[in-house]
Write a protein that holds these residues in place. Structure first.
Motif, short mmCIF file in Angstrom:
data_model
loop_
_atom_site.label_atom_id
_atom_site.label_comp_id
_atom_site.label_asym_id
_atom_site.label_seq_id
_atom_site.Cartn_x
_atom_site.Cartn_y
_atom_site.Cartn_z
N HIS A 176 32.49 -49.79 60.95
CA HIS A 176 33.89 -49.60 61.33
C HIS A 176 34.59 -48.87 60.18
O HIS A 176 34.60 -49.36 59.06
CB HIS A 176 34.56 -50.94 61.62
CG HIS A 176 36.01 -50.80 61.89
ND1 HIS A 176 36.51 -50.16 63.01
CD2 HIS A 176 37.10 -51.17 61.15
CE1 HIS A 176 37.83 -50.17 62.96
NE2 HIS A 176 38.22 -50.76 61.84
N ILE A 177 35.13 -47.70 60.47
CA ILE A 177 35.84 -46.96 59.42
C ILE A 177 37.33 -47.24 59.57
O ILE A 177 37.92 -46.86 60.58
CB ILE A 177 35.56 -45.44 59.52
CG1 ILE A 177 34.05 -45.17 59.41
CG2 ILE A 177 36.31 -44.68 58.43
CD1 ILE A 177 33.65 -43.71 59.55
N PRO A 178 37.93 -47.93 58.61
CA PRO A 178 39.36 -48.25 58.74
C PRO A 178 40.19 -46.97 58.81
O PRO A 178 39.92 -46.01 58.06
CB PRO A 178 39.68 -49.02 57.44
CG PRO A 178 38.36 -49.36 56.82
CD PRO A 178 37.37 -48.38 57.32
N GLY A 182 39.50 -43.70 56.25
CA GLY A 182 38.61 -42.63 56.67
C GLY A 182 39.20 -41.24 56.44
O GLY A 182 40.41 -41.06 56.49
#
Lengths: 207, 468
Positions: A176-178, A182
């Motif tokens: 999961h890329i915040p 990102g």
């Protein structure tokens, strides 16, 4: 069978956004479809095609190239017995025979109760731990015919449910890329200059 | 000489360690442990220098690619065309070569080391997005790398303005789905673009020129990248102090098959010999059941076979190449005196025939032919003609001299690596290699299996209308 659920569509969109071109998400999305239904349905492939802007035939065309995608129902547990060199040298055939006997099916078959599918697989990258097998891509190292029978009985009874999720579920931890951290994907046609740290360094240091 | 229950397969030793130094910790995959053991120091050290200086440091370390070809990483990074952006890094974590595993261990046991390596590579070579392609069948590796990426983003090691610098990068975890050929770098790129994983026609020989989305792309192996934090932290000089000038550093090698103690070892590059590995007390401790060694595959299933004659060769690319094989991906498969050689060759040929992507005819058709002919030889229903037919079919995949080992018993001189090939990638030749090695070095075992060929009446072929 089904299109992707709303929850999976959200997940699919998050994944698509990571790539400069949406078609790159094709294989990850097929994994999500397979996790949802246990195999890849026609409906799911049509839905993936809509999401990434290709034809359903392209999704099928790519998908069928890859060993892991199943286009008809398979057992809840897919048992892949490795049959390549090191495992073959150390008794892979014996494991296969034990599994065939215990399950009452031949290599390639699925049990009537829909619980098990048995395949001979190619090298699983555990050659020093030969002979090995995977159940839904979870390893069993240096295993024996006796252990194979025990494994099947444990799977039947549900004793391994925590360790081995149903077929289709691959990694239970997702990236999961915040949003605030990102960098984001940019179409390559929109970029012509070197990245910032290269330019900055030419002007005297990145930090 | 210790093994750890949490790292099945890996065997530790009292040798210099570069990539497996944390394997002794059960929690080696966590950010906490990584930071407590010098983690991300290499990144800090890289950011304190210019990208150009960091690139030069890697160039002078002569770090050789660990995926199979052994091409120097620093040189590869320099092959991108000037002024063309964006450039990408694609990490090859599709490890599937028979006999090989070390990338899986590095991803499962030390994912942050790999991530730090990716960051250093992107910084030095000006690559603006990284795609980490992990083989689909490696569920645990994917979970560990996903967790590590999430933690590293949270801690500010990946993403925008890393550690307060102008360096910004995303690392995207990508799942493979089971296809050996995708380990070939242009096939990997095709797969990453959402296509069937078929190798691209060459030239260009390197995707550094034209790669992902047609942009300059560096494809590096997991083990290659995992060496970078050490090089960035300690400098190229400390790295080249280990190993030899042409093969510096260490290598991870998996030794499997008929040895007493199969395992994955981090060995000193260039000097450790095959005899050390197979018989040494700190390594495999000899052949099982005190049997004799019959043959071994020195560099993954694609490598021509060696005999006991070659045991004293060191693990060094050029010497092994001159002796008729290759180091490939660091995988040794050992066959003892009980091994049925034609059957062993068949398991490997079957693998490559099965994994052919179908793009090149010699591989698609030839691999399957080799497998079927060999099958009937192994089953005892082949004829002597079949043995010649195997060589003939193989010759259409690899025309000319095939590399093979020397044998004192057979009074055979070595033919050096490499071979010529009629296919785009190495899958086709790899289907033939085991057949050729086995037939060249153990022909009598095949001859004992086959019946003499019957004389067949040939149907004469005449041109239509001829003779009328």
């Amino acid at each position: 069978m089904a299109r992707l659920t709303d929850e999976n569509v959200t997940l699919a969109k998050e994944i698509i956004d990571r790539y400069p071109r949406a078609k790159s998400a094709l294989i990850p999305l097929l994994h999500i479809a397979q996790e949802q239904d246990g195999w890849v349905t026609d409906e799911a492939m049509r839905h993936i095609a809509e999401l990434i802007g290709v034809t359903p035939a392209e999704v099928l065309g790519t998908g069928t190239f890859y060993e892991m995608f199943k286009f008809e129902p398979v057992g809840k547990y897919l048992i892949n017995v490795c049959g390549t060199m090191s495992c073959a040298l150390l008794g892979a055939d014996d494991l296969m025979h034990a599994a065939e006997e215990e399950l009452g099916i031949h290599e390639g078959g699925t049990t009537d109760d829909g619980l098990f599918t048995l395949h001979r697989a190619e090298c699983q990258a555990a050659c020093t731990e030969a002979p090995c097998l995977q159940v839904n891509y979870r390893y069993r190292f240096r295993t024996t015919p006796v252990e194979v029978r025990q494994l099947i009985s444990d799977l039947r009874s549900g004793r391994l449910d925590d360790e081995i999720p149903p077929h289709g579920t691959l990694a239970r931890v997702r990236q999961h890329i915040p949003a605030d951290k990102g960098v984001g994907a940019v179409d390559p046609s929109q970029v012509t200059s070197p990245p910032e740290w290269i330019t900055a360094s030419a002007e005297g240091g990145a930090s | 000489m210790t093994s750890f229950p949490w790292a099945p397969g890996f065997i530790d030793g009292d040798r210099p360690k570069i990539v497996t130094s944390r394997f002794r910790y059960e929690d080696s995959h966590t950010l906490e442990r990584y930071l407590a053991t010098g983690g991300y120091e290499g990144l800090r050290s890289a950011l304190a220098r210019s990208p150009h200086d960091m690139h030069e440091e890697v160039r002078s370390s002569t770090l050789l690619g660990r995926g199979g070809a052994g091409f120097p990483a620093g040189v590869k990074w320099g092959l991108t065309p000037d002024g063309v952006f964006p450039r990408y890094l694609v990490v090859n974590g599709d490890e599937s070569e028979p006999g090989t595993y070390k990338d899986r261990l590095l991803m499962e046991r030390d994912p942050h080391q790999l991530i730090e390596g990716c960051l250093i590579a992107c910084y030095a070579a000006g690559l603006s997005r990284c795609f980490l392609y992990i083989r689909g069948e490696m569920a645990l590796a994917q979970e560990r790398v996903a967790q590590a990426l999430n933690d590293a983003y949270e801690a500010g090691f990946i993403g925008k303005n890393i550690l307060g610098s102008s360096f910004s990068i995303d690392i995207v975890l990508h799942w493979g789905a089971g296809a050996y050929v995708v380990g070939e770098e242009t096939a990997l790129i095709e797969s990453l673009e959402g296509n069937r994983g078929m190798p691209r026609l060459k030239p260009p020989y390197f995707p550094a020129a034209i790669g992902l989305y047609g942009q300059p792309t560096i494809v590096n192996n997991v083990e290659t990248l995992s060496n970078l934090p050490f090089i960035a932290t300690n400098g190229a000089a400390e790295y080249t102090a280990i190993g030899t000038e042409s093969s510096p550093g260490t290598r991870m090698v998996a030794v499997s098959g008929h040895v007493r103690r199969p395992g994955v070892y981090e060995i000193i590059n260039g000097t450790t010999t095959f005899r050390d590995l197979l018989y040494g007390e700190e390594f495999c401790q000899g052949i099982r059941d005190d049997n004799d060694l019959k043959a071994f595959v020195p560099g993954g299933g694609s490598a021509p076979w060696f005999l006991p004659d070659q045991l004293d060769l060191p693990f060094e690319g050029r010497l092994v190449g001159a002796a008729g094989s290759m180091l490939g991906s660091g995988a040794i498969m050992v066959m003892d005196s009980t091994t049925d050689i034609p059957a062993a060759a068949l398991t490997l040929t079957k693998f490559y025939a099965h994994e052919s992507c179908g793009k090149c005819v010699p591989c698609r058709e030839g691999g399957t032919w080799l497998m079927r002919i060999l099958e009937r030889v192994v089953e005892g229903i082949g004829t002597t003609d079949d043995l010649d037919l195997l060589l003939e079919v193989g010759g259409s995949i690899c025309p000319g001299d095939m590399p093979h080992a020397a044998s004192a018993d057979l009074q055979l001189e070595a033919t050096p690596f490499p071979y010529k090939m009629t296919t785009i990638c190495f899958v086709g030749p790899s289907a033939y290699v085991p057949v050729h090695s086995a037939l060249t070095l153990f022909r009598s075992e095949f001859e004992a299996r086959v019946a003499p060929s019957r004389t067949r009446s040939r149907i004469p072929v005449t041109a239509v209308g001829a003779g009328s």
